[in-house]
Design an enzyme around this catalytic site. Sequence first.
Site, PDB file in Angstrom:
ATOM      1  CE  LYS A  12      -0.736  -0.594   4.973  1.00 53.24           C
ATOM      2  NZ  LYS A  12      -1.678  -0.332   6.052  1.00 53.24           N
ATOM      3  CE1 TYR A  62      13.090  31.680   3.103  1.00 57.87           C
ATOM      4  CE2 TYR A  62      12.908  29.290   3.034  1.00 57.87           C
ATOM      5  CZ  TYR A  62      12.779  30.524   2.423  1.00 57.87           C
ATOM      6  OH  TYR A  62      12.331  30.590   1.131  1.00 57.87           O
TER       7      TYR A  62
END
Length: 373
Positions: free
Chosen positions: A27, A258
């Site tokens: 999955k 940042y």
Amino acid sequence: VDLSALRANARRLADEAAPAGVLAVIKADAYGHGAMACARALAPLVWGFAVSLVEEAVELRRGGIDRPVIVLGGVYGRSHQDIVAYGITPVVSEEEDLRRFARAADELNAGRLGVHVKIDTGMSRLGVRPERLGALLDAARAIPGIEITGLATHLAEADGEDEVPTREQLARFAAARALVVERGFRPSLLHVANTAGALRFPEARFDLVRPGLALFGGLPSPSVRLADGAGDGLRPVMRLRTRIVALRDVPAGAGVSYGAAFRASRSSRIATVPIGYADGYTRRLSGRAEVLVGGRRCPVAGNVTKDMTMIDVTEQPEARPGDEVVLLGQQGDACISVDELAGWAGTIAYEIYCGVSKRVPRVYRSEASVDVR
Ligand SMILES: Cc1ncc(COP(=O)(O)O)c(C=O)c1O
């Protein structure tokens, strides 16, 4: 994505679980490795495939996979006809789904549909609660279009140190199975064991084991190990790599990324790599993770950004633009394991694998070939 390693792991699990078959859990795009490529590589080696969503099962069928495909997720919405039309096996825990599957089988003139019933033995996620199982079986008997061909449950703590909760789940499963047989059903496919269950609890193997993580070379916890002396260990399947796209020397005191969460304490050489949190290199790795450059560990400098991450390569002065940077896996003799990466990110191997986003190209290697999706 090393398909030879994937196949070796599947063989290893098949040997260990035999005579139980392997129901390979692929999955979430085979835990980020690519469902179609993995299914094709595994098809000759496993009994069948388990996925979460109907859409994932349909993708396998459309891609030509003709092994049994089982949908574990239990959410069928308006997909009952798709399940029947594509010859997929649903895992069911609601009467209403049994009725809808029977109607879909009738409408498509498909004969009886085989379904697996899931029992909630302790995970409290999906499955019929043991006290409601009798009523579900009574309803199933009154619906001629379906046949209960399998019985399943899911283990919540098989990777934990304490074995008692798993033994309790197995006892509840045994009681549920006895009730199913008493009511006249003969499901021939019992499946319970995820990776941890399959490796730690031989009595949980039944007809099929349901490993996901181990196929990809991971183990869910230090408590889970392969049998001693039975060949090699599991091989990692995924390697995550990129290249240096920019390189700069910055003076002491310069901020990087940042918020300048990294400030150079000395003259430093900073490399930029084009991978960031939008690729699944989670921002939680900021300032914590290490990567491999020229076979040596170098720290991530400052905050991971959406598309880029900066690396402090001061200790690796030979680094040049274009050089390979490995974020997960082997480079030379050095290696960053998935558990190490998960530890830095405060998560588990599963989330690291599944998190590698769609825009990261998967390059498939097997002994003799390389193929890009
Ligand atoms: C119902 C079910 N079975 C099996 C598995 C496979 O578990 P693992 O990857 O730990 O082997 C999963 C994984 O999430 C699952 O949800």
